[in-house]
Design a protein around this motif. Structure first.
Motif, PDB file in Angstrom:
ATOM      1  N   TYR A 469      -3.122 -25.371  20.548  1.00 39.57           N
ATOM      2  CA  TYR A 469      -1.880 -26.055  21.284  1.00 39.57           C
ATOM      3  C   TYR A 469      -0.803 -25.252  21.413  1.00 39.57           C
ATOM      4  O   TYR A 469      -0.343 -24.865  22.475  1.00 39.57           O
ATOM      5  N   ARG A 475       4.423 -25.112  22.051  1.00 43.76           N
ATOM      6  CA  ARG A 475       5.218 -26.311  21.337  1.00 43.76           C
ATOM      7  C   ARG A 475       3.831 -27.018  20.663  1.00 43.76           C
ATOM      8  O   ARG A 475       2.670 -26.678  20.854  1.00 43.76           O
ATOM      9  N   PRO A 477       2.019 -30.384  19.911  1.00 40.51           N
ATOM     10  CA  PRO A 477       1.466 -31.450  20.604  1.00 40.51           C
ATOM     11  C   PRO A 477       2.232 -32.765  20.465  1.00 40.51           C
ATOM     12  O   PRO A 477       2.460 -33.759  21.494  1.00 40.51           O
ATOM     13  N   TYR A 478       2.388 -33.144  19.061  1.00 43.20           N
ATOM     14  CA  TYR A 478       3.030 -34.377  18.735  1.00 43.20           C
ATOM     15  C   TYR A 478       4.687 -34.094  18.106  1.00 43.20           C
ATOM     16  O   TYR A 478       5.073 -34.996  17.621  1.00 43.20           O
ATOM     17  N   GLY A 479       5.022 -32.854  18.473  1.00 48.14           N
ATOM     18  CA  GLY A 479       6.509 -32.701  17.986  1.00 48.14           C
ATOM     19  C   GLY A 479       6.460 -32.307  16.523  1.00 48.14           C
ATOM     20  O   GLY A 479       5.443 -32.449  15.872  1.00 48.14           O
ATOM     21  N   ARG A 488       4.786 -40.879  15.706  1.00 49.70           N
ATOM     22  CA  ARG A 488       4.706 -39.873  16.799  1.00 49.70           C
ATOM     23  C   ARG A 488       3.220 -39.958  17.197  1.00 49.70           C
ATOM     24  O   ARG A 488       2.985 -39.375  18.290  1.00 49.70           O
ATOM     25  N   TYR A 489       2.166 -40.413  16.470  1.00 52.42           N
ATOM     26  CA  TYR A 489       0.907 -40.510  17.002  1.00 52.42           C
ATOM     27  C   TYR A 489       0.440 -41.573  18.167  1.00 52.42           C
ATOM     28  O   TYR A 489      -0.584 -41.770  18.111  1.00 52.42           O
ATOM     29  N   GLU A 492      -0.851 -40.102  23.569  1.00 49.56           N
ATOM     30  CA  GLU A 492      -1.268 -38.701  23.690  1.00 49.56           C
ATOM     31  C   GLU A 492      -0.345 -37.639  24.251  1.00 49.56           C
ATOM     32  O   GLU A 492       0.387 -38.009  25.183  1.00 49.56           O
ATOM     33  N   PRO A 493      -0.540 -36.105  23.813  1.00 44.22           N
ATOM     34  CA  PRO A 493       0.441 -35.394  24.149  1.00 44.22           C
ATOM     35  C   PRO A 493       0.000 -34.953  25.686  1.00 44.22           C
ATOM     36  O   PRO A 493      -0.762 -35.374  26.066  1.00 44.22           O
ATOM     37  N   ARG A 517      -5.952 -38.223  19.342  1.00 43.82           N
ATOM     38  CA  ARG A 517      -5.090 -39.159  18.371  1.00 43.82           C
ATOM     39  C   ARG A 517      -6.536 -40.097  17.457  1.00 43.82           C
ATOM     40  O   ARG A 517      -6.552 -40.103  16.337  1.00 43.82           O
TER      41      ARG A 517
END
Length: 581
Positions: A469, A475, A477-479, A488-489, A492-493, A517
């Motif tokens: 990803y 980037r 996906p979840y920062g 953060r989870y 969905e990203p 997730r």
């Protein structure tokens, strides 16, 4: 290179009414070669005349040979010998407390000398007056001490299997070398032959079986009144070092100091400092004998005295050597394994460190600093790493730290997985098992739950999905995830194709499934992920790009239709303006 042993066994009854000696050797199964060989010789003690000594000797040797390769793989060879013989002793002692069928006491006693050959070391366990010898470079060394009391009014064993409820074994360990000759003898041999005569026969006789036959024949010719048994083990070749060998080096050898460019260590001259962070330093060096470049990995000075760090580095070296033996059928089309080759420690090494092949190229982290990968590059990356993870997982290994910094694209075009410092296997040291390792942004959500899930093959696949990803979009996906930041989870990203429209939808679906997730929505095995990526690549190649000419033809059609529409509208306006009133 594999462990190769030549064995010889001779056991003669002599002047005794029965032969109460018993000996044997057990080789490991092909898929359990790292468990090593085990050999044992027992001399049953004659007492009641009912054959109890023979029974004790037979059952002790046979149970040890049968069970040695069934103990947990993380048991040291000395521990395995001690526990197995301890159980046998308890059984014999309990047997001796019960009277025989005619009410007479039982005397199932035996001496026993056992040796386990694992990796490049031997482990010895001994009780009684049988003996073990080692012939090396022409010198014969006695490895055991008799547990026997010799007096005018009494002569007998002070220790034996079955004699007491508590068993006290003598243990010894040592290094193995090619050309070593190990010998186990009953007292019918060494009681009749002097040590010098035994040494002369071992030196003069070629072949393990010929040596065993010569020793027992010489003992009877010298007037031995007991059973005469000799078991000879000739070390013909050694396998790569086992985990026990490497752990011993980690305990015994010092860590190199702060080496600068130009410093020489065991035939390697340092040419550059590559990395100095965490617990390790990574150096580039040139092997003076061959001129090739290698990478040296060693503990930093502040961690040099930490036994857990030493054990983890030994485990990393062992894993690298083991993965180098992966079946070619499971590798890529070019036969590459997808890992950096590790070299076994050189004989006579003065310090403890790891030696790897050096590959020019860049890590994925360095490549992404210039921008994201295109779809074809990402698919090639994913397929190569998924194939490597399949090899890892088939070997029972979890990497635990898949991320761009640990994926390297060599100048030869081969992707390789780096850094097994926190990898888990069945032989991992306790410190590694207890460590919550990895880089938070690439760790699957289950490991942040309470209680946390254990890392497994799915953890590596999730980390690869996050890496793909990032490689496609630039980037995460979840920062950026901080430890225990489960919030953060909770969503969905954004999809890959939303952030990077040029990414084909099939590849988008594969990546988004890999980072889902919920664990049940992700790929279960590396092979499943590899197959999905291969299908994406095949579909991408099978769909030809739309020709420019066809696009122009469609564009021209719209232009003609627009021109006709404008012309009709102009005619209508003219008709309305100039229509007769």
């Amino acid at each position: 290179m594999r462990f190769e042993l030549d064995t010889g066994l001779s056991s003669l009854q002599g002047k005794r009414p029965r032969n109460e000696d018993f000996a044997g050797v057990q080789a490991p199964a092909p898929h359990e070669a790292e468990r090593g060989w085990v050999a044992a010789l027992a001399d049953g003690v004659s007492g009641s005349g009912q054959g109890d000594g023979l029974m004790a000797a037979q059952t002790s040797v046979m149970s040890l040979l049968r069970d040695f390769h069934a103990v947990p793989l993380d048991w040291d060879a000395s521990v395995a010998l001690d526990r197995l013989l301890g159980h046998q002793n308890a059984w014999l002692a309990a047997h001796n407390r019960r009277p025989g069928a005619d009410g007479s006491p039982r005397e199932a006693l035996t001496t026993l000398t056992a040796v386990a050959l694992r990796g490049r070391r031997y482990a010895l366990a001994h009780v009684g007056d049988s003996r073990a010898w080692l012939l090396r470079d022409g010198e014969c060394l006695l490895l055991t001490q008799d547990h026997r009391l010799e007096r005018r009014d009494f002569a007998g064993l002070t220790r034996a299997l079955g004699l007491d409820d508590a068993l006290r074994l003598d243990h010894a360990q040592g290094e193995l070398r090619v050309g070593d000759r190990l010998l186990l003898t009953s007292d019918g041999v060494h009681g009749a032959l002097r040590p010098r005569e035994i040494a002369d026969l071992l030196r003069a006789t070629l072949g393990a079986q010929a040596a065993a036959d010569a020793l027992t024949a010489a003992a009877l010719a010298a007037g031995s009144h007991d059973n005469a048994t000799a078991l000879v083990l000739d070390v013909k070749d050694l396998a790569g070092p086992g985990l026990g060998d490497l752990a011993a080096l980690g305990r015994d050898l010092p860590t190199p100091g702060a080496l600068g460019v130009g410093a020489v260590l065991d035939g390697y001259q340092v040419t550059a400092l590559v990395a100095d962070h965490g617990a390790h330093r990574l150096l580039q060096a040139r092997e003076l004998a061959t001129g090739r470049l290698v990478a040296l990995k060693m503990l930093r000075a502040g961690r040099a005295g930490d036994p857990e760090e030493r054990a983890m580095l030994a485990h990393e070296i062992w894993l690298g050597l083991r993965l180098a033996e992966a079946p070619r059928s499971r590798r890529g089309s070019d036969g590459a394994s997808g890992f950096v080759r590790v070299h076994p420690p050189a004989e006579g090494a003065t310090h403890f460190y790891a030696v790897f092949d050096w590959h020019g190229g860049q890590t994925l982290e360095q490549l992404l600093a210039r921008g994201p990968l295109d779809a074809a590059q990402a698919m090639a990356l994913g397929q190569s790493v998924a194939r490597s993870l399949g090899l890892l997982h088939a070997a029972g290994v979890v990497h635990r730290d898949i991320k761009p910094a640990n994926l390297h694209l060599g100048d030869d075009g081969q992707w390789r997985v780096l850094d097994f410092g926190v990898a888990l296997s069945r032989r991992s040291p306790a410190a590694a098992r207890e460590l919550h390792a990895g880089t938070p942004s690439y760790i699957n959500p289950e490991q942040w739950q309470d209680p946390p899930a254990l890392p497994d093959a799915g953890s590596d696949l999730f980390a690869l999905g996050v890496t793909l990803y990032q490689a496609l979009t630039g980037r995460l996906p979840y920062g950026e995830i901080e430890p225990y930041q489960l919030a953060r989870y909770r969503r969905e990203p954004a999809s890959v194709s939303r952030l990077q429209p040029s990414v084909p939808m099939p590849l988008d679906r594969v990546v988004m499934r890999a980072i889902a997730r919920e664990a049940k929505q992700r790929f279960e095995t590396a092979e499943e992920l590899l197959l999905a990526l291969e299908r994406c690549a095949a579909r991408d190649q099978a769909t030809p790009a739309r020709p420019v000419r066809a696009q122009r033809e469609v564009l021209t059609g719209w232009q003609i239709a627009l021109a006709l529409s404008v012309l009709l509208n102009l005619l209508l306006v003219a008709w309305l303006l100039f229509l007769p009133r």
